[in-house]
Structure formats: C-alpha cells, structure tokens
Design a protein around this motif. Structure first.
Motif, PDB file in Angstrom:
ATOM      1  N   ALA A 203      70.429 -12.582  42.642  1.00 31.51           N
ATOM      2  CA  ALA A 203      69.227 -12.421  41.818  1.00 31.51           C
ATOM      3  C   ALA A 203      68.079 -13.258  42.372  1.00 31.51           C
ATOM      4  N   THR A 204      68.393 -14.435  42.903  1.00 25.89           N
ATOM      5  CA  THR A 204      67.364 -15.276  43.510  1.00 25.89           C
ATOM      6  C   THR A 204      66.783 -14.613  44.757  1.00 25.89           C
ATOM      7  N   ALA A 205      67.661 -14.046  45.586  1.00 24.37           N
ATOM      8  CA  ALA A 205      67.187 -13.338  46.779  1.00 24.37           C
ATOM      9  C   ALA A 205      66.282 -12.178  46.389  1.00 24.37           C
ATOM     10  N   LEU A 206      66.639 -11.477  45.316  1.00 20.26           N
ATOM     11  CA  LEU A 206      65.808 -10.369  44.839  1.00 20.26           C
ATOM     12  C   LEU A 206      64.464 -10.894  44.341  1.00 20.26           C
ATOM     13  N   ASP A 207      64.486 -12.006  43.612  1.00 20.25           N
ATOM     14  CA  ASP A 207      63.246 -12.562  43.072  1.00 20.25           C
ATOM     15  C   ASP A 207      62.322 -13.049  44.188  1.00 20.25           C
ATOM     16  N   MET A 208      62.896 -13.513  45.292  1.00 17.48           N
ATOM     17  CA  MET A 208      62.056 -13.940  46.414  1.00 17.48           C
ATOM     18  C   MET A 208      61.282 -12.773  46.997  1.00 17.48           C
ATOM     19  N   GLN A 209      61.758 -11.556  46.761  1.00 17.34           N
ATOM     20  CA  GLN A 209      61.032 -10.376  47.216  1.00 17.34           C
ATOM     21  C   GLN A 209      59.909  -9.996  46.254  1.00 17.34           C
ATOM     22  N   VAL A 210      59.795 -10.727  45.141  1.00 15.71           N
ATOM     23  CA  VAL A 210      58.728 -10.504  44.168  1.00 15.71           C
ATOM     24  C   VAL A 210      57.615 -11.529  44.377  1.00 15.71           C
TER      25      VAL A 210
END
Length: 506
Positions: free
Chosen positions: A172-179
C-alpha cells in the motif's frame, strides 16, 4: 527478553475482537454514499481534474507535481466514459467510502465497541474535508484513503503480530508513492513513536525492511523521471510554501488542520491523542499519539498544506471514539448527538448542492483561493468558446502557423481535453506540470496567449494585441474571470531556446 516478547504475542493473539458494527457502520456508509453520489455530478470539472485527464493522455512514469497513479486512473475512466464528470469522480467516492469503513475497523482493532465503531464512522463521514474531498478526483482523496488503510494494517499487526500485514502495508505504501510523496512522513512518525513507546519488535521484523526496499525500488522510475527533468518535485515544495503564505502560512496550519477534521472529528481527534497517552487499554498503541506531533512539526516547518496530515485522522478519531465510549460519563453521551448533528449540517452546507444562481462571485484570487474547490469548477465552456472564436478569426495563413498557449495549467487542460471538438490546434502552457508536456514548434510564429499580463508577454513577442475577453460570473479570477486572450506575433527567440526559461511551477 524472548519470553517477554512471546508472552506479549500470546496476550495479543488471544484477545477477542469486539463484535463488528455491521448495521450501524453500514447505515453511515450508505448515507455518505447518497451524499457523495448526489454531489459528484454538480457544477463542472475542477481545474486539477482536467489536468489529470490531460496528464493521463500523456502517460509517464512521473510528472512535475505528482505521481502517475491518479492520471492513469483518470485515463482509464476517460477511455470507459469519455468526458464524463461522474465517471471520473467515482473512484474518489469509492476510496472515501472505503476509508470510512477502515476507520471503523481501526476502532474495532483498538478494542472499540459497536458504539465506538459507529461513532468513528459518523465522525469521519461528517468531516468537511475527509468526506467532501470525495466529491472530486484528486491526489489527496486517494492519499488519505491509503494512509487510513496503512494505519489499519499496522495497528492490526500490533494486535495479531501477523507479518503478512506488514507486507500488505508495504504494498500500500508503494502504491501511495505513485500518488504523492507524503507517506514517508507517516512512517517516520510511526518509527519515532515506536522507538519511544514500542512495540520495538515492529522494527525487528525482516518483512518490514524487505517491504521498505520494495517501496524504494518501486519509486526508481519516478526518480529517474525527476532526475532527467531537473527535479521539479523539489521546487514544488517551495511553490506550495509560497502559496500557503497567502492564507497565513505556518501560523494558520494547526487551526486549519483541526478545522478539516470537523467538529465531532476534531473533538475525537484530540480525545484520541489524550487517550493514547492516558488509557491503559490503548497503551499498546501509544506510538500513535506521537504521530500527529511529529507530522505537525514536519508540515509546519516545511510550510505544507494543512490537509497533509489528514490521513492519520482516521486512526486518531478511532482512538478518540474508543476512549470517549470506554467510560459511561454522562456528559459525553449527552454531547455526542449534538456534536454529530452540527458536524453533519456543516458537511451538508459544504457539499455542492446550492444552485449556481445563489453563489456570489469573487473578484480576486485570494478570495477565490479560500473556496478554490468551488470557483475552480466554472467557466470552462466559455473559455473554450472564446478561444475557438479568436482562433477562427485568424487569417488562414496565420492560423496555419499558430499555437495556443495559456498562462495557467488549468486553462491549458480545459482547452486540451476538448480541443479537437472545438477545432483547436495543439495547446501548450509553461505552468506547472503542463510545461513538461511539450514545447511549441519553432515554426509557430503566432500564439494565442490565454491570460497573463501584456507587460510580461512583450518580453517574448514583438507584437501583443488583445483579441478576446473571458469574464465568467463565477469564474476563478485570472483563469476564467477577467481573462484577456492575446494575439502574440513575432517571437523574439525560437521556442526551443525560450521555453525552458519560461517554465514556472507557481
């Protein structure tokens, strides 16, 4: 030490979970869904939403001012339902509703009863920021929901010690870094709290550090994009700080951040911080009490936006609801209903339900900035009509060598999204992320420049003549209200040489 840790694990694993408040939380989510879905078709596209659509049509590993995930989802909705305002906003609605559920689940993880879970969901759903942000597609809508998800995963790990939860938190953190790049502040705050209050076992879990490595690896494409484009993301920090100074900067950060939580949410947020430090029941999660302090210092020092820390609100409101309902203090029971009622009324007035005729215009960007999500939605059709009229009036020989350049990336996005339908040529703008979408060709000898000041334009062109005016009643000043369209001829330098010096993020 091993025996102590094992005893701690057994104690946590055997604690029964409170019953899930399915009906109560379900009602709250249903009401929130009705409010959001009834609102997302109102008014028009917000300026940033148009930009995300434009960015999504130019998919890349990175952008000047955010990661690729939000533009990518905007592109998907654009392909499924082109030019649909509702389709673009549906993902934001779903993310917001999911965050309401997750906040209630956090209350349950903290030992909260059904009442605490419902109170948490109700406070989250009556926040003028946490709920209302779901009415439009924005980076903060997804970022906030992911913070709530990660909070739930970490808190659940504290109770169960199931390392797979840390793996999901890393994903989820990796995904949020794409935001956007705010989630590292969350982890810094969590680590600081864990170092002070524990459980320090969290920091000894190999899966946590392996997940951290995976997060770093996932950001490599974005980092490469930033390096090859001169690190505009770093400049954005100074730009945002400058913008914050117009609304009080560091001095107003804390009151605005608390106001974003709403009345009920704010009371529970403060109660949550107090309860985390005072309650023995919440003692295993005391590290969460450090998080808002660290985040406040970090964002005040960097002069960030007040809503940057809103992702932690779900966990703090949940802790507050658990602490608030733990003791049968009569005044708390009496105060809860009016707190929620007033909060609900504030949220209802914040949703875009009022007819346009009842809205009052503003004259300055400072006035509009206080209600940017309202005034940033009007005037795009008029802007396109006026620009198309000015373009069609150009002599045929001139029109063939003309481009459209806008002063604001919002204007560029509005014209770009519907450009073909209006018969417009390629659109450019030196402003913010749109400036990295392309450089006008050196063959262009005329530019229809939308917005800006004549004195500034004369430094780039030999001839600058006003040809059209855009002045929408509810428009955003300088964007769709009080805007001049200029015909600019005889550029003083080739676009390939001049453009890099024209780029600006403010």
């Amino acid at each position: 030490m091993t025996g102590v840790l094992n005893a701690e694990v057994r104690q946590v694993d055997t604690r029964d979970e409170p019953p899930l408040a399915t009906a109560g939380v379900g009602v709250i989510v249903a009401l929130a869904a009705v409010a959001l879905f009834a609102s997302i078709g109102r008014y028009g596209f917000f300026g940033d939403e148009l930009y995300f659509v434009s960015a999504g049509r130019r998919l890349a590993f990175g952008y000047a001012d955010q990661g690729p995930l939000v533009p990518a989802i905007a592109r998907l909705t654009d392909l499924l339902a082109r030019d649909s305002l509702v389709a673009l906003r549906v993902p934001g609605v779903l993310a917001t509703l999911a965050a309401i559920v997750l906040s209630a689940l956090i209350a349950r993880e903290l030992g909260g009863s059904r009442t605490a879970q419902v109170l948490t969901a109700a406070a989250y759903a009556t926040s003028p920021f946490l709920l209302v942000q779901g009415t439009q597609w924005a980076t903060n809508t997804i970022d906030t929901a992911l913070w709530v998800l990660i909070s739930w995963l970490v808190i659940r790990w504290v109770r169960t010690r199931r390392d797979v939860l840390l793996l999901w938190a890393a994903l989820a953190t990796a995904l949020d870094m794409q935001v956007k790049w705010l989630i590292p502040f969350f982890w810094i705050a969590v680590v600081a709290g864990v170092l002070i209050f524990g459980p320090r076992e969290l920091l000894r879990r190999p899966v946590l550090w392996c997940g951290g490595v995976a997060v770093v690896v996932s950001t490599v494409p974005m980092l490469i994009w930033q390096v090859t484009h001169g690190w505009p993301q770093l400049e954005m920090g100074a730009t945002i700080a400058e913008e914050q100074n117009h609304i009080g900067g560091r001095y107003t950060w804390l009151p605005l951040a608390l106001a974003a939580a709403g009345l009920a949410g704010g009371v529970l947020l403060i109660s949550g911080i107090w309860g985390l430090f005072r309650s023995e029941t919440l003692r295993p999660y005391r590290f969460l009490g450090v998080a808002p302090l660290v985040l406040t210092v970090a964002f005040v020092v960097t002069n960030g936006r007040p809503y940057y820390a809103a992702g932690i609100y779900g966990a703090l409101i949940a802790a507050g609801a658990v602490y608030w309902t733990r003791d049968t203090v009569r005044w708390r029971r009496i105060a809860t209903i009016p707190l929620l009622a007033i909060s609900a009324l504030v949220v209802a007035s914040s949703l875009p339900w009022q007819p346009e005729s009842s809205r009052e215009p503003v004259e300055t960007q400072a006035q509009a900035g206080l209600k940017i999500s309202l005034y940033g939605k009007f005037g795009w059709g008029e802007l396109r009509d006026s620009t198309a009229d000015a373009y069609r009036r150009l002599p045929s020989g001139v029109r063939e060598r003309a481009v459209i350049i806008t002063d604001s990336y919002w204007q560029a996005s509005a014209l770009d999204v519907a450009g073909k339908r209006y018969g417009l040529p390629a659109v450019y703008s030196p402003n913010r992320g749109f400036g990295y979408f392309g450089t006008p060709p050196d063959s262009a000898t005329t530019a229809l420049w939308v917005g800006g000041e004549e004195s500034d334009l004369r430094s780039y062109f030999g001839s600058v003549v006003p040809v059209e005016r855009v002045d929408v009643r509810l428009g955003y000043p300088g964007v769709t209200r009080g805007v001049t369209i200029w015909q600019c001829d005889d550029p003083r330098a080739a676009w390939s040489r001049a453009w890099p010096g024209m780029l600006r993020l403010n």
